[in-house]
Design a protein around this motif. Structure first.
Motif, PDB file in Angstrom:
ATOM      1  N   PHE A 159      -6.191  -5.268   7.813  1.00  0.00           N
ATOM      2  CA  PHE A 159      -6.496  -4.548   6.479  1.00  0.00           C
ATOM      3  C   PHE A 159      -7.633  -3.586   6.801  1.00  0.00           C
ATOM      4  O   PHE A 159      -7.503  -2.613   6.313  1.00  0.00           O
ATOM      5  CB  PHE A 159      -6.830  -5.612   5.387  1.00  0.00           C
ATOM      6  CG  PHE A 159      -6.823  -4.967   4.215  1.00  0.00           C
ATOM      7  CD1 PHE A 159      -5.811  -4.204   3.452  1.00  0.00           C
ATOM      8  CD2 PHE A 159      -8.036  -5.029   3.457  1.00  0.00           C
ATOM      9  CE1 PHE A 159      -5.998  -3.636   2.342  1.00  0.00           C
ATOM     10  CE2 PHE A 159      -8.283  -4.309   2.225  1.00  0.00           C
ATOM     11  CZ  PHE A 159      -7.128  -3.588   1.805  1.00  0.00           C
TER      12      PHE A 159
ATOM     13  N   LEU B 236      -7.647   0.121   6.324  1.00  0.00           N
ATOM     14  CA  LEU B 236      -8.609   0.904   5.305  1.00  0.00           C
ATOM     15  C   LEU B 236      -9.454   1.981   5.975  1.00  0.00           C
ATOM     16  O   LEU B 236      -9.326   3.009   5.384  1.00  0.00           O
ATOM     17  CB  LEU B 236      -9.612  -0.007   5.064  1.00  0.00           C
ATOM     18  CG  LEU B 236      -9.398  -1.173   3.769  1.00  0.00           C
ATOM     19  CD1 LEU B 236     -10.553  -1.906   3.457  1.00  0.00           C
ATOM     20  CD2 LEU B 236      -8.804  -0.344   2.534  1.00  0.00           C
TER      21      LEU B 236
ATOM     22  N   THR C 293      -7.497  10.406   4.701  1.00  0.00           N
ATOM     23  CA  THR C 293      -6.779  10.953   3.696  1.00  0.00           C
ATOM     24  C   THR C 293      -8.048  11.682   2.675  1.00  0.00           C
ATOM     25  O   THR C 293      -7.754  13.045   2.495  1.00  0.00           O
ATOM     26  CB  THR C 293      -6.210  10.093   2.620  1.00  0.00           C
ATOM     27  OG1 THR C 293      -7.437   8.840   2.600  1.00  0.00           O
ATOM     28  CG2 THR C 293      -4.997   9.369   3.146  1.00  0.00           C
TER      29      THR C 293
ATOM     30  N   VAL D  42      -1.559  13.683   2.482  1.00  0.00           N
ATOM     31  CA  VAL D  42      -0.243  12.968   3.176  1.00  0.00           C
ATOM     32  C   VAL D  42       0.916  13.998   2.723  1.00  0.00           C
ATOM     33  O   VAL D  42       1.101  13.732   1.535  1.00  0.00           O
ATOM     34  CB  VAL D  42      -0.375  11.568   2.725  1.00  0.00           C
ATOM     35  CG1 VAL D  42       0.617  11.086   3.431  1.00  0.00           C
ATOM     36  CG2 VAL D  42      -1.626  10.926   3.036  1.00  0.00           C
TER      37      VAL D  42
ATOM     38  N   HIS E 247       3.608   0.304  -4.033  1.00  0.00           N
ATOM     39  CA  HIS E 247       2.659   0.478  -2.893  1.00  0.00           C
ATOM     40  C   HIS E 247       1.549   1.591  -3.258  1.00  0.00           C
ATOM     41  O   HIS E 247       0.774   2.295  -2.588  1.00  0.00           O
ATOM     42  CB  HIS E 247       3.243   0.937  -1.789  1.00  0.00           C
ATOM     43  CG  HIS E 247       3.927  -0.259  -1.062  1.00  0.00           C
ATOM     44  ND1 HIS E 247       3.280  -1.157  -0.338  1.00  0.00           N
ATOM     45  CD2 HIS E 247       5.159  -0.668  -1.400  1.00  0.00           C
ATOM     46  CE1 HIS E 247       4.150  -2.269  -0.081  1.00  0.00           C
ATOM     47  NE2 HIS E 247       5.372  -1.889  -0.550  1.00  0.00           N
ATOM     48  N   PHE E 248       1.504   2.045  -4.758  1.00  0.00           N
ATOM     49  CA  PHE E 248       0.616   3.323  -4.893  1.00  0.00           C
ATOM     50  C   PHE E 248      -0.726   2.958  -4.463  1.00  0.00           C
ATOM     51  O   PHE E 248      -1.104   2.000  -4.288  1.00  0.00           O
ATOM     52  CB  PHE E 248       0.585   3.383  -6.608  1.00  0.00           C
ATOM     53  CG  PHE E 248      -0.459   4.507  -7.167  1.00  0.00           C
ATOM     54  CD1 PHE E 248       0.183   5.636  -7.210  1.00  0.00           C
ATOM     55  CD2 PHE E 248      -1.548   4.044  -7.588  1.00  0.00           C
ATOM     56  CE1 PHE E 248      -0.785   6.484  -7.761  1.00  0.00           C
ATOM     57  CE2 PHE E 248      -2.798   5.145  -7.826  1.00  0.00           C
ATOM     58  CZ  PHE E 248      -2.066   6.346  -8.085  1.00  0.00           C
TER      59      PHE E 248
ATOM     60  N   VAL F 105      -3.973   2.112  -3.466  1.00  0.00           N
ATOM     61  CA  VAL F 105      -4.780   0.893  -3.940  1.00  0.00           C
ATOM     62  C   VAL F 105      -6.543   1.512  -3.845  1.00  0.00           C
ATOM     63  O   VAL F 105      -7.258   1.238  -4.664  1.00  0.00           O
ATOM     64  CB  VAL F 105      -4.752  -0.212  -3.094  1.00  0.00           C
ATOM     65  CG1 VAL F 105      -5.764  -0.371  -1.935  1.00  0.00           C
ATOM     66  CG2 VAL F 105      -5.214  -1.533  -3.949  1.00  0.00           C
TER      67      VAL F 105
HETATM   68  C1  HEM Z   1      -7.159  11.434  -1.264  1.00  0.00           C
HETATM   69  C2  HEM Z   1      -7.308  10.228  -0.680  1.00  0.00           C
HETATM   70  C3  HEM Z   1      -6.056   9.304  -0.562  1.00  0.00           C
HETATM   71  C4  HEM Z   1      -4.660   9.694  -0.437  1.00  0.00           C
HETATM   72  C5  HEM Z   1      -3.935  11.077  -0.670  1.00  0.00           C
HETATM   73  C6  HEM Z   1      -3.708   8.404  -0.266  1.00  0.00           C
HETATM   74  C7  HEM Z   1      -2.638   8.362  -0.167  1.00  0.00           C
HETATM   75  C8  HEM Z   1      -2.011   7.105  -0.266  1.00  0.00           C
HETATM   76  C9  HEM Z   1      -0.484   6.931  -0.214  1.00  0.00           C
HETATM   77  C10 HEM Z   1       0.635   8.243  -0.095  1.00  0.00           C
HETATM   78  C11 HEM Z   1      -0.177   5.711  -0.239  1.00  0.00           C
HETATM   79  C12 HEM Z   1       1.275   4.915  -0.212  1.00  0.00           C
HETATM   80  C13 HEM Z   1       1.872   4.727   1.004  1.00  0.00           C
HETATM   81  C14 HEM Z   1       3.256   4.239   0.707  1.00  0.00           C
HETATM   82  O1  HEM Z   1       3.939   4.110  -0.234  1.00  0.00           O
HETATM   83  O2  HEM Z   1       3.997   3.929   1.661  1.00  0.00           O
HETATM   84  C15 HEM Z   1      -1.514   4.995  -0.093  1.00  0.00           C
HETATM   85  C16 HEM Z   1      -1.570   3.526   0.225  1.00  0.00           C
HETATM   86  C17 HEM Z   1      -2.672   3.038   0.212  1.00  0.00           C
HETATM   87  N1  HEM Z   1      -3.656   3.672   0.310  1.00  0.00           N
HETATM   88 FE1  HEM Z   1      -4.406   5.492  -0.086  1.00  0.00          FE
HETATM   89  N2  HEM Z   1      -4.810   7.537  -0.118  1.00  0.00           N
HETATM   90  C18 HEM Z   1      -6.051   7.978  -0.296  1.00  0.00           C
HETATM   91  C19 HEM Z   1      -7.286   7.304  -0.380  1.00  0.00           C
HETATM   92  C20 HEM Z   1      -7.326   5.932   0.028  1.00  0.00           C
HETATM   93  C21 HEM Z   1      -8.484   5.081   0.146  1.00  0.00           C
HETATM   94  C22 HEM Z   1     -10.028   5.879  -0.253  1.00  0.00           C
HETATM   95  C23 HEM Z   1      -8.328   3.986   0.383  1.00  0.00           C
HETATM   96  C24 HEM Z   1      -9.389   2.798   0.607  1.00  0.00           C
HETATM   97  C25 HEM Z   1     -10.321   2.793   1.189  1.00  0.00           C
HETATM   98  C26 HEM Z   1      -7.049   3.891   0.358  1.00  0.00           C
HETATM   99  C27 HEM Z   1      -6.301   2.650   0.709  1.00  0.00           C
HETATM  100  C28 HEM Z   1      -4.800   2.479   0.735  1.00  0.00           C
HETATM  101  C29 HEM Z   1      -4.133   1.286   0.974  1.00  0.00           C
HETATM  102  C30 HEM Z   1      -4.741   0.012   1.253  1.00  0.00           C
HETATM  103  C31 HEM Z   1      -2.696   1.528   0.856  1.00  0.00           C
HETATM  104  C32 HEM Z   1      -1.617   0.394   0.759  1.00  0.00           C
HETATM  105  C33 HEM Z   1      -1.150   0.116  -0.652  1.00  0.00           C
HETATM  106  C34 HEM Z   1      -0.277  -1.051  -0.464  1.00  0.00           C
HETATM  107  O3  HEM Z   1       0.625  -1.013   0.205  1.00  0.00           O
HETATM  108  O4  HEM Z   1       0.165  -1.836  -1.679  1.00  0.00           O
HETATM  109  N3  HEM Z   1      -6.275   5.083   0.301  1.00  0.00           N
HETATM  110  N4  HEM Z   1      -2.414   5.899   0.105  1.00  0.00           N
END
Ligand code: HEM
Length: 407
Positions: A226, A230, A237, A280, A351-352, A354
């Motif tokens: 995890f 992270l 991103t 992304v 999976h939005f 988190v």
């Molecule tokens: C602008 C910034 C960010 C963008 C564009 C972004 C984009 C995404 C996207 C598109 C997904 C979905 C992946 C999927 O459905 O296959 C995702 C999931 C995730 N993101 Fe982000 N993210 C950002 C920032 C962050 C930050 C700051 C963190 C934490 C430190 C983070 C942690 C996660 C985690 C742990 C997941 C998986 C959630 C799950 O599977 O339930 N993201 N992100």
């Protein structure tokens, strides 16, 4: 127009500017079988939204088993059903509400200020190298209670992880570097996890060690995976988002002036940046059954590549979609950082992202502090920002000039 005229997603032409190709795909070839990635490319808003929401249980995230497990280990991204819900409930509280407000906002404010203090008196900076590439990864490292001095290693690791994820052409050097990162990260992280279990502190890593939902705790291996996720998901991103929001505002000085005058507009500018230049561009899914989309039928067991950058500029969803406009009334800022978002840059459904509210907090604080520190902000003479990357995408550098300020 025949689909064969659409530039290939692995071509230099596409990498230079994917948006004309996205338009051709939406208009003439909304479902393309792409031999090199052995996946179906989906580009229309209604199709990408449907795949992400997955209301009928037609898609899984099993693709992450080959796409990312070799570098992170098994993470929340590839889990489903109850296993996913339990794991998500363990980690989600740290990224919202009082935990975010009380524990992490002060950390973001301090790290951001420290970064800005290095260049505010000089009158020039590269907002990507000096700020965007440093803030998010430092914030996550500090949230986890890791040593800030290890920052260059974290940066190297997450860059290699993201390169692995986006290795659409299967470059063996990129694959090998990703696998090395898995070994190095485990050797670094597992002793820290063991130590933190014995001597818990006031950090996210200690919280993860102790967290329990329905009698379920995370194993050391789970926690390591995890943390690896992270660093990559939250580092790369948000890094791209910081570059993106400034590149977009600097290209539209009237909108930059409006945000400078009213900082309450920062969330709007961030939501529009997510829509217009998503960090992304591609997220994959695997079909569980035969699925009919607007462009045709996908067989069961196929990989589907959702082209977020194409869907977010679909003219049937957003008026004048190729225009950056923080004042547009067809993008809802109030829901842009929740699973009810209408842009697709954080995906949707189970999976939005988190970390969406953490990303918003970093952008709100970062943009606010940077605007205060950089009066009269402008791009370096003769510099025109260009984006780089196909899977994740953002400005490679953003040299700016401004009137120097004191701390
Ligand atoms: C602008 C910034 C960010 C963008 C564009 C972004 C984009 C995404 C996207 C598109 C997904 C979905 C992946 C999927 O459905 O296959 C995702 C999931 C995730 N993101 Fe982000 N993210 C950002 C920032 C962050 C930050 C700051 C963190 C934490 C430190 C983070 C942690 C996660 C985690 C742990 C997941 C998986 C959630 C799950 O599977 O339930 N993201 N992100």
């Amino acid at each position: 127009m025949s689909p064969t005229r659409v530039p290939d997603i692995l071509s230099p032409e596409f990498a230079a500017n994917p948006y004309p190709a996205y338009r051709m795909m939406r208009d003439t070839a909304p479902l393309i079988w792409h031999e090199a990635t052995r996946s179906y490319l989906v580009s229309r808003y209604e199709d990408v939204q449907r795949v992400f929401r997955d209301r009928n249980g037609e898609f899984t995230t099993d693709n992450y088993a080959w796409q990312i497990e070799p570098v992170h280990g098994r993470t929340i991204l590839q889990l489903s059903g109850r296993e996913h819900a339990v794991r998500r409930a363990l980690v989600a509280p740290a990224f919202r509400g009082s935990d975010l407000r009380e524990r992490f906002l002060p950390v973001i404010e301090r790290i951001s200020r420290e970064l800005i203090d290095v260049f505010r008196h000089t009158g020039s900076a590269d907002l990507v190298a000096d700020y965007g590439a440093r803030l998010p990864v430092s914030v996550i490292a500090e949230m986890l209670g890791l040593d800030a001095a290890d920052h260059p290693r974290f940066h190297r690791w997450y860059t290699s992880v993201i390169a692995f994820l986006g290795n659409l052409s299967g470059d063996p050097g990129v694959t090998a570097a990703g696998e090395r990162t898995r070994v190095e990260f485990a050797a670094y992280m597992l002793p820290i996890i063991r130590e933190r279990r014995e001597h818990p502190g006031d950090d996210l890593l200690s919280t993860l060690c102790a967290a329990e939902v329905d009698g379920v705790r995370m194993s050391n291996e789970d926690i390591k995976a995890f943390c690896s996720l992270l660093l990559a998901a939250g580092g790369e991103t948000t890094d791209k988002a910081i570059g993106g929001i400034f590149a977009n505002l600097l290209r539209h000085p009237d909108q930059l002036a409006a945000v400078r005058a009213d900082r309450g507009l920062i969330p709007r500018a961030f939501a529009e940046t997510l829509r217009y230049t998503p960090p992304v561009h591609m997220i994959m899914r695997q079909s569980a059954t035969e699925v009919t989309l607007s462009g045709g039928t996908v067989p069961p067991g196929a990989t589907v590549t959702c082209l977020i950058g194409a869907a977010n500029r679909d003219g049937s969803r957003y008026r004048d979609a190729d225009r950056f406009d923080i004042f547009r009334d067809d993008l809802t800022t109030a829901t842009a950082f929740s699973a009810a978002a209408d842009h697709l840059s954080f995906a949707l459904g189970r999976h939005f992202c988190v970390g969406a509210l953490l990303a918003k907090a970093e952008i709100e604080i970062g943009v606010d502090q940077l605007l205060d520190a950089m009066p009269d902000l402008r791009l370096a003479d003769g510099f025109a920002p260009t984006e780089q990357g196909v899977f994740t995408r953002g400005p490679h550098s953003l040299p700016v000039h401004f009137t120097p300020t004191d701390t």
